[in-house]
Design an enzyme around this catalytic site. Sequence first.
Site, PDB file in Angstrom:
ATOM      1  N   THR A  20     109.759  -4.872  40.467  1.00  0.00           N
ATOM      2  CA  THR A  20     108.450  -5.407  40.828  1.00  0.00           C
ATOM      3  C   THR A  20     108.623  -6.710  41.578  1.00  0.00           C
ATOM      4  O   THR A  20     109.597  -7.434  41.356  1.00  0.00           O
ATOM      5  CB  THR A  20     107.564  -5.648  39.575  1.00  0.00           C
ATOM      6  OG1 THR A  20     106.310  -6.196  39.990  1.00  0.00           O
ATOM      7  CG2 THR A  20     108.202  -6.588  38.575  1.00  0.00           C
ATOM      8  N   ASN A  22     106.191  -8.867  41.336  1.00  0.00           N
ATOM      9  CA  ASN A  22     105.160  -9.675  40.685  1.00  0.00           C
ATOM     10  C   ASN A  22     105.669 -10.234  39.342  1.00  0.00           C
ATOM     11  O   ASN A  22     105.772  -9.513  38.354  1.00  0.00           O
ATOM     12  CB  ASN A  22     103.927  -8.769  40.491  1.00  0.00           C
ATOM     13  CG  ASN A  22     102.734  -9.520  39.951  1.00  0.00           C
ATOM     14  OD1 ASN A  22     102.881 -10.467  39.192  1.00  0.00           O
ATOM     15  ND2 ASN A  22     101.556  -9.079  40.334  1.00  0.00           N
ATOM     16  N   LYS A  23     105.947 -11.537  39.321  1.00  0.00           N
ATOM     17  CA  LYS A  23     106.514 -12.180  38.136  1.00  0.00           C
ATOM     18  C   LYS A  23     105.535 -12.140  36.939  1.00  0.00           C
ATOM     19  O   LYS A  23     105.948 -12.055  35.785  1.00  0.00           O
ATOM     20  CB  LYS A  23     106.881 -13.626  38.508  1.00  0.00           C
ATOM     21  CG  LYS A  23     107.420 -14.474  37.378  1.00  0.00           C
ATOM     22  CD  LYS A  23     108.873 -14.129  37.048  1.00  0.00           C
ATOM     23  CE  LYS A  23     109.577 -15.177  36.209  1.00  0.00           C
ATOM     24  NZ  LYS A  23     109.036 -15.406  34.873  1.00  0.00           N
ATOM     25  N   HIS A  24     104.235 -12.195  37.236  1.00  0.00           N
ATOM     26  CA  HIS A  24     103.248 -12.125  36.141  1.00  0.00           C
ATOM     27  C   HIS A  24     103.349 -10.783  35.410  1.00  0.00           C
ATOM     28  O   HIS A  24     103.339 -10.726  34.185  1.00  0.00           O
ATOM     29  CB  HIS A  24     101.824 -12.269  36.680  1.00  0.00           C
ATOM     30  CG  HIS A  24     101.537 -13.608  37.255  1.00  0.00           C
ATOM     31  ND1 HIS A  24     101.236 -14.695  36.478  1.00  0.00           N
ATOM     32  CD2 HIS A  24     101.522 -14.032  38.527  1.00  0.00           C
ATOM     33  CE1 HIS A  24     101.032 -15.738  37.266  1.00  0.00           C
ATOM     34  NE2 HIS A  24     101.199 -15.363  38.506  1.00  0.00           N
ATOM     35  N   LYS A  25     103.449  -9.709  36.205  1.00  0.00           N
ATOM     36  CA  LYS A  25     103.597  -8.368  35.602  1.00  0.00           C
ATOM     37  C   LYS A  25     104.847  -8.333  34.737  1.00  0.00           C
ATOM     38  O   LYS A  25     104.847  -7.786  33.637  1.00  0.00           O
ATOM     39  CB  LYS A  25     103.795  -7.316  36.698  1.00  0.00           C
ATOM     40  CG  LYS A  25     102.573  -6.796  37.364  1.00  0.00           C
ATOM     41  CD  LYS A  25     103.025  -5.633  38.270  1.00  0.00           C
ATOM     42  CE  LYS A  25     101.894  -4.962  38.970  1.00  0.00           C
ATOM     43  NZ  LYS A  25     102.371  -3.818  39.773  1.00  0.00           N
ATOM     44  N   ASP A  78     102.209   0.937  39.024  1.00  0.00           N
ATOM     45  CA  ASP A  78     101.209   0.671  40.031  1.00  0.00           C
ATOM     46  C   ASP A  78      99.867   0.578  39.329  1.00  0.00           C
ATOM     47  O   ASP A  78      99.563   1.374  38.441  1.00  0.00           O
ATOM     48  CB  ASP A  78     101.195   1.781  41.087  1.00  0.00           C
ATOM     49  CG  ASP A  78     100.522   1.278  42.350  1.00  0.00           C
ATOM     50  OD1 ASP A  78     101.026   0.296  42.928  1.00  0.00           O
ATOM     51  OD2 ASP A  78      99.477   1.828  42.735  1.00  0.00           O
ATOM     52  N   ALA A  79      99.105  -0.436  39.718  1.00  0.00           N
ATOM     53  CA  ALA A  79      97.854  -0.682  39.000  1.00  0.00           C
ATOM     54  C   ALA A  79      96.728  -0.950  39.989  1.00  0.00           C
ATOM     55  O   ALA A  79      96.976  -1.264  41.156  1.00  0.00           O
ATOM     56  CB  ALA A  79      98.026  -1.884  38.084  1.00  0.00           C
ATOM     57  N   GLY A 155      95.868 -11.972  40.456  1.00  0.00           N
ATOM     58  CA  GLY A 155      94.989 -10.961  41.049  1.00  0.00           C
ATOM     59  C   GLY A 155      93.530 -11.120  40.622  1.00  0.00           C
ATOM     60  O   GLY A 155      92.950 -12.209  40.688  1.00  0.00           O
ATOM     61  N   ARG A 183      98.078  -2.516  31.491  1.00  0.00           N
ATOM     62  CA  ARG A 183      99.547  -2.548  31.579  1.00  0.00           C
ATOM     63  C   ARG A 183     100.148  -2.476  30.179  1.00  0.00           C
ATOM     64  O   ARG A 183     101.096  -1.720  29.933  1.00  0.00           O
ATOM     65  CB  ARG A 183      99.973  -3.837  32.296  1.00  0.00           C
ATOM     66  CG  ARG A 183     101.470  -3.989  32.514  1.00  0.00           C
ATOM     67  CD  ARG A 183     101.764  -5.029  33.583  1.00  0.00           C
ATOM     68  NE  ARG A 183     101.085  -4.690  34.810  1.00  0.00           N
ATOM     69  CZ  ARG A 183      99.965  -5.294  35.244  1.00  0.00           C
ATOM     70  NH1 ARG A 183      99.455  -6.310  34.575  1.00  0.00           N
ATOM     71  NH2 ARG A 183      99.378  -4.891  36.339  1.00  0.00           N
TER      72      ARG A 183
HETATM   73  P1  ITT Z   1     104.417  -4.701  42.540  1.00  0.00           P
HETATM   74  O1  ITT Z   1     105.548  -5.350  43.259  1.00  0.00           O
HETATM   75  O2  ITT Z   1     104.748  -4.371  41.115  1.00  0.00           O
HETATM   76  O3  ITT Z   1     103.829  -3.515  43.293  1.00  0.00           O
HETATM   77  P2  ITT Z   1     101.795  -5.883  43.035  1.00  0.00           P
HETATM   78  O4  ITT Z   1     101.176  -7.188  42.626  1.00  0.00           O
HETATM   79  O5  ITT Z   1     101.774  -5.523  44.489  1.00  0.00           O
HETATM   80  O6  ITT Z   1     103.281  -5.846  42.442  1.00  0.00           O
HETATM   81  P3  ITT Z   1     100.215  -3.497  42.377  1.00  0.00           P
HETATM   82  O7  ITT Z   1     100.393  -2.934  43.722  1.00  0.00           O
HETATM   83  O8  ITT Z   1     100.397  -2.609  41.196  1.00  0.00           O
HETATM   84  O9  ITT Z   1     101.149  -4.771  42.153  1.00  0.00           O
HETATM   85  O10 ITT Z   1      98.842  -4.202  42.124  1.00  0.00           O
HETATM   86  C1  ITT Z   1      97.699  -3.985  42.831  1.00  0.00           C
HETATM   87  C2  ITT Z   1      96.777  -5.169  42.750  1.00  0.00           C
HETATM   88  O11 ITT Z   1      95.845  -4.920  41.697  1.00  0.00           O
HETATM   89  C3  ITT Z   1      97.412  -6.513  42.425  1.00  0.00           C
HETATM   90  O12 ITT Z   1      97.826  -7.169  43.582  1.00  0.00           O
HETATM   91  C4  ITT Z   1      96.245  -7.236  41.767  1.00  0.00           C
HETATM   92  O13 ITT Z   1      95.419  -7.821  42.740  1.00  0.00           O
HETATM   93  C5  ITT Z   1      95.512  -6.107  41.065  1.00  0.00           C
HETATM   94  N1  ITT Z   1      95.938  -6.015  39.674  1.00  0.00           N
HETATM   95  C6  ITT Z   1      96.734  -5.089  39.097  1.00  0.00           C
HETATM   96  N2  ITT Z   1      96.942  -5.368  37.796  1.00  0.00           N
HETATM   97  C7  ITT Z   1      96.255  -6.506  37.562  1.00  0.00           C
HETATM   98  C8  ITT Z   1      96.092  -7.313  36.428  1.00  0.00           C
HETATM   99  O14 ITT Z   1      96.694  -7.057  35.283  1.00  0.00           O
HETATM  100  N3  ITT Z   1      95.339  -8.402  36.556  1.00  0.00           N
HETATM  101  C9  ITT Z   1      94.734  -8.710  37.717  1.00  0.00           C
HETATM  102  N4  ITT Z   1      94.850  -8.020  38.831  1.00  0.00           N
HETATM  103  C10 ITT Z   1      95.617  -6.918  38.755  1.00  0.00           C
END
Ligand code: ITT
Length: 197
Positions: A20, A22-25, A78-79, A155, A183
């Site tokens: 990923t 995304n460090k928060h994830k 993916d979210a 996000g 998640r």
């Molecule tokens: P990856 O490298 O893991 O893909 P990403 O941030 O691009 O990181 P995603 O494509 O899964 O991740 O996320 C899609 C967007 O949905 C993400 O940029 C956020 O804006 C939003 N999102 C997903 N999960 C979220 C959460 O837990 N809290 C807030 N926004 C979230």
Amino acid sequence: MKGEEDILVLNDLRLVYFATSNKHKFDEAKDILEDYGIDLKMVKEKTKEIQDDDLRKIAVHALLKALEKDERPTIIEDAGLFVKTLNGFPGPYSSYVYRVLGVDGIMRLMNNEEERDAEFRCVLAFGDSPSIIKTFQGVVKGTISLQPKGRSGFGFDPIFIPKDSKKTFAEMSLQEKNRFSHRADALRKFSKWYIHL
Ligand code: ITT
């Protein structure tokens, strides 16, 4: 002798890689997996995401790309945020929409809107070789807040209030968000399955 081999296998299984950007994830996932004795390592490279209406296809495609490089126990997820009155928008396009319109863009689209139901969905894909991929889904229902609130998380966290809470995700600590989040839901399903492998 046989016992020692068994222990070796268990030790190997404890380390999982999370691909990923995304460090928060990653921090959210690490906190959950710790409860199951699984150690998580972040692999920072961003695997190119395909555009698709289906989170599962996006996650599986990205995982296969990661496994092409290294065949080791890997998760990818993916979210997206699905807003009911916007027919599920931004959904699988959340990342793009967040970059282009941001939280304020969603606020504008929801201006004067009474129906504010929304949900976050997540698909987590796991595999250690391309031959078998397993996926897990997570969901949290809630509403879009009237104004952005809070500074934690990332996000769309400042505008999402999960059901049974009065706070947005961005007003919560990581541990509190993990009690509700899409998640966390998917990660717990994965962990329960994984520790019984
Ligand atoms: P990856 O490298 O893991 O893909 P990403 O941030 O691009 O990181 P995603 O494509 O899964 O991740 O996320 C899609 C967007 O949905 C993400 O940029 C956020 O804006 C939003 N999102 C997903 N999960 C979220 C959460 O837990 N809290 C807030 N926004 C979230």
